[in-house]
Design a protein around this motif. Structure first.
Motif, PDB file in Angstrom:
ATOM      1  N   TYR A  86       0.803  -1.224   0.000  1.00  0.00           N
ATOM      2  CA  TYR A  86       0.000   0.000   0.000  1.00  0.00           C
ATOM      3  C   TYR A  86       0.836   1.273   0.000  1.00  0.00           C
ATOM      4  CZ  TYR A  86      -3.886  -3.135   0.921  1.00  0.00           C
ATOM      5  OH  TYR A  86      -4.824  -4.138   0.815  1.00  0.00           O
ATOM      6  N   SER A  87       2.147   1.121  -0.030  1.00  0.00           N
ATOM      7  CA  SER A  87       3.068   2.270  -0.087  1.00  0.00           C
ATOM      8  C   SER A  87       2.963   3.191   1.121  1.00  0.00           C
ATOM      9  CB  SER A  87       2.826   3.078  -1.376  1.00  0.00           C
ATOM     10  OG  SER A  87       3.005   2.274  -2.521  1.00  0.00           O
ATOM     11  N   VAL A  88       2.517   2.659   2.244  1.00  0.00           N
ATOM     12  CA  VAL A  88       2.534   3.449   3.485  1.00  0.00           C
ATOM     13  C   VAL A  88       3.988   3.715   3.865  1.00  0.00           C
ATOM     14  CG1 VAL A  88       1.966   3.416   5.944  1.00  0.00           C
ATOM     15  CG2 VAL A  88       0.355   2.478   4.276  1.00  0.00           C
ATOM     16  N   SER A  89       4.289   4.926   4.271  1.00  0.00           N
ATOM     17  CA  SER A  89       5.646   5.257   4.711  1.00  0.00           C
ATOM     18  C   SER A  89       5.773   4.981   6.208  1.00  0.00           C
ATOM     19  CB  SER A  89       5.983   6.714   4.408  1.00  0.00           C
ATOM     20  OG  SER A  89       5.111   7.581   5.098  1.00  0.00           O
ATOM     21  N   ILE A  90       6.960   4.655   6.639  1.00  0.00           N
ATOM     22  CA  ILE A  90       7.161   4.217   8.014  1.00  0.00           C
ATOM     23  C   ILE A  90       6.837   5.311   9.026  1.00  0.00           C
ATOM     24  CG2 ILE A  90       9.599   4.847   8.283  1.00  0.00           C
ATOM     25  CD1 ILE A  90       7.864   1.549   9.376  1.00  0.00           C
ATOM     26  N   ASP A  91       6.996   6.576   8.636  1.00  0.00           N
ATOM     27  CA  ASP A  91       6.686   7.668   9.565  1.00  0.00           C
ATOM     28  C   ASP A  91       5.186   7.890   9.729  1.00  0.00           C
ATOM     29  OD1 ASP A  91       6.325   8.652   7.010  1.00  0.00           O
ATOM     30  OD2 ASP A  91       7.050  10.658   7.519  1.00  0.00           O
ATOM     31  N   GLN A  92       4.385   7.142   8.967  1.00  0.00           N
ATOM     32  CA  GLN A  92       2.941   7.223   9.095  1.00  0.00           C
ATOM     33  C   GLN A  92       2.384   6.132  10.017  1.00  0.00           C
ATOM     34  OE1 GLN A  92       2.182   6.976   4.838  1.00  0.00           O
ATOM     35  NE2 GLN A  92       1.529   9.112   4.800  1.00  0.00           N
ATOM     36  N   ILE A  93       3.257   5.332  10.577  1.00  0.00           N
ATOM     37  CA  ILE A  93       2.849   4.206  11.416  1.00  0.00           C
ATOM     38  C   ILE A  93       3.320   4.407  12.854  1.00  0.00           C
ATOM     39  CG2 ILE A  93       3.046   1.713  11.783  1.00  0.00           C
ATOM     40  CD1 ILE A  93       3.657   1.422   8.808  1.00  0.00           C
ATOM     41  N   VAL A 103       6.738  -3.264  24.491  1.00  0.00           N
ATOM     42  CA  VAL A 103       7.455  -2.197  23.778  1.00  0.00           C
ATOM     43  C   VAL A 103       8.871  -2.663  23.449  1.00  0.00           C
ATOM     44  CG1 VAL A 103       8.444   0.123  23.979  1.00  0.00           C
ATOM     45  CG2 VAL A 103       6.105  -0.296  24.741  1.00  0.00           C
ATOM     46  N   GLN A 104       9.536  -3.266  24.431  1.00  0.00           N
ATOM     47  CA  GLN A 104      10.900  -3.739  24.223  1.00  0.00           C
ATOM     48  C   GLN A 104      10.967  -4.839  23.165  1.00  0.00           C
ATOM     49  OE1 GLN A 104      11.453  -4.500  28.538  1.00  0.00           O
ATOM     50  NE2 GLN A 104      13.401  -3.427  28.263  1.00  0.00           N
ATOM     51  N   LEU A 105      10.047  -5.798  23.239  1.00  0.00           N
ATOM     52  CA  LEU A 105      10.032  -6.894  22.271  1.00  0.00           C
ATOM     53  C   LEU A 105       9.786  -6.379  20.852  1.00  0.00           C
ATOM     54  CD1 LEU A 105       7.955  -9.582  24.217  1.00  0.00           C
ATOM     55  CD2 LEU A 105      10.441  -9.508  23.930  1.00  0.00           C
ATOM     56  N   LEU A 106       8.861  -5.437  20.725  1.00  0.00           N
ATOM     57  CA  LEU A 106       8.559  -4.864  19.419  1.00  0.00           C
ATOM     58  C   LEU A 106       9.754  -4.103  18.860  1.00  0.00           C
ATOM     59  CD1 LEU A 106       4.959  -3.665  20.272  1.00  0.00           C
ATOM     60  CD2 LEU A 106       5.499  -5.198  18.374  1.00  0.00           C
ATOM     61  N   TYR A 114      13.255  -1.119  10.520  1.00  0.00           N
ATOM     62  CA  TYR A 114      12.560   0.170  10.405  1.00  0.00           C
ATOM     63  C   TYR A 114      13.004   1.087  11.549  1.00  0.00           C
ATOM     64  CZ  TYR A 114       9.428  -2.743   7.563  1.00  0.00           C
ATOM     65  OH  TYR A 114       8.906  -3.612   6.637  1.00  0.00           O
ATOM     66  N   PRO A 115      14.198   1.673  11.458  1.00  0.00           N
ATOM     67  CA  PRO A 115      14.753   2.448  12.581  1.00  0.00           C
ATOM     68  C   PRO A 115      13.924   3.675  12.969  1.00  0.00           C
ATOM     69  CG  PRO A 115      16.079   2.723  10.598  1.00  0.00           C
ATOM     70  CD  PRO A 115      15.134   1.607  10.312  1.00  0.00           C
ATOM     71  N   ASN A 116      13.082   4.162  12.071  1.00  0.00           N
ATOM     72  CA  ASN A 116      12.279   5.353  12.362  1.00  0.00           C
ATOM     73  C   ASN A 116      10.854   5.023  12.793  1.00  0.00           C
ATOM     74  OD1 ASN A 116      14.385   7.166  11.672  1.00  0.00           O
ATOM     75  ND2 ASN A 116      13.888   6.912   9.499  1.00  0.00           N
ATOM     76  N   LEU A 117      10.580   3.745  12.973  1.00  0.00           N
ATOM     77  CA  LEU A 117       9.244   3.332  13.400  1.00  0.00           C
ATOM     78  C   LEU A 117       9.015   3.728  14.855  1.00  0.00           C
ATOM     79  CD1 LEU A 117       6.598   1.752  12.957  1.00  0.00           C
ATOM     80  CD2 LEU A 117       7.844  -0.322  13.601  1.00  0.00           C
ATOM     81  N   GLU A 118       7.881   4.343  15.119  1.00  0.00           N
ATOM     82  CA  GLU A 118       7.552   4.776  16.482  1.00  0.00           C
ATOM     83  C   GLU A 118       6.832   3.651  17.223  1.00  0.00           C
ATOM     84  OE1 GLU A 118       5.754   8.668  18.769  1.00  0.00           O
ATOM     85  OE2 GLU A 118       5.015   8.193  16.765  1.00  0.00           O
ATOM     86  N   ILE A 119       7.423   3.222  18.335  1.00  0.00           N
ATOM     87  CA  ILE A 119       6.854   2.173  19.176  1.00  0.00           C
ATOM     88  C   ILE A 119       6.866   2.677  20.605  1.00  0.00           C
ATOM     89  CG2 ILE A 119       7.051  -0.224  19.945  1.00  0.00           C
ATOM     90  CD1 ILE A 119       8.772  -0.724  17.427  1.00  0.00           C
TER      91      ILE A 119
END
Length: 229
Positions: A86-93, A103-106, A114-119
């Motif tokens: 779907y071409s979602v960008s990682i900063d949109q997740i 949180v740690q496991l994720l 995905y180093p910029n993924l917000e968890i």
């Protein structure tokens, strides 16, 4: 928003017409799948039920927090689907959970790719929103119907109201619906969204061919014994 408005604000919280029906497909960077019953770009509510599979919650002797490695793997699969198809960008997740161990496991599973993924935890996300995706891992999966922090209805409300366009929840419905507040949420998602069972993703991705057993604590390099409750 309708569910939260009805449960917390007596139906008085009403979305503006300009944002009421926002979906992923309305964004310029999103690919739209045609003639697909499971088109995520047109889906605002998406539930994956892990009941019936060996995805039990885990915890350490010296911690009250909980984690769920099966849900971590499913979150990874769903994120890959959103990005690749779907071409979602990682900063949109963003990924939210009520448990810091989760949180740690994720982060351990996903941040290398995905180093910029917000968890983050619900508490860290309070007061903010995400334009597109909120993925919520509920973690609790046991034979006793114990839900722990999930019984805090206001935390659940914070989590689900952070999203604007696509809410995805991973949970063991049999466990979490022992709490009547969560049961009403799950019932609403069943009525108004898409619902899938974990096996649909497990079979396609050879889920159990890889190891999903955590071998060490993410807080320490020293190995610890994991227990399942």
């Amino acid at each position: 928003m309708n569910w939260s408005s009805n449960k917390f604000y007596e139906g008085k919280l009403i979305a503006d017409k300009s944002v009421k029906n926002h979906l992923l497909k309305d964004l310029k960077n999103i690919s739209k799948k045609e003639n697909d019953d499971e088109n995520l770009s047109e889906c605002s509510l998406f539930l994956i039920d892990t009941n019936g599979y060996d995805m039990k919650e885990i915890y350490f002797d010296d911690e009250n927090s909980r984690g769920n490695e099966g849900e971590v793997e499913l979150v990874n699969i769903h994120i890959n689907e959103l990005i690749e198809n779907y071409s979602v960008s990682i900063d949109q997740i963003s990924i939210i959970t009520l448990y810091y161990l989760q949180v740690q496991l994720l982060r351990e599973k996903l941040l290398n790719k995905y180093p910029n993924l917000e968890i983050n935890s619900v508490d860290r996300f309070q007061g903010r929103e995400k334009e597109i995706i909120i993925i919520i891992s509920m973690v609790r999966s046991n034979l006793y119907g114990e839900v722990g922090f999930l019984s805090d209805s206001r935390r659940i409300n914070v989590a689900i109201t952070r999203v604007r366009r696509h809410l995805c929840i991973f949970c063991n419905a049999q466990t979490v619906t022992h709490d009547q507040f969560i049961k009403r949420l799950i019932d609403y998602m069943i009525q108004h969204g898409q619902v899938h069972l974990a096996f649909e993703f497990i079979d396609e991705n050879n889920f159990f061919q890889g190891s999903i057993a955590l071998t060490k604590s993410t807080k320490s390099s020293k190995s610890k014994q994991i227990k399942q409750k």
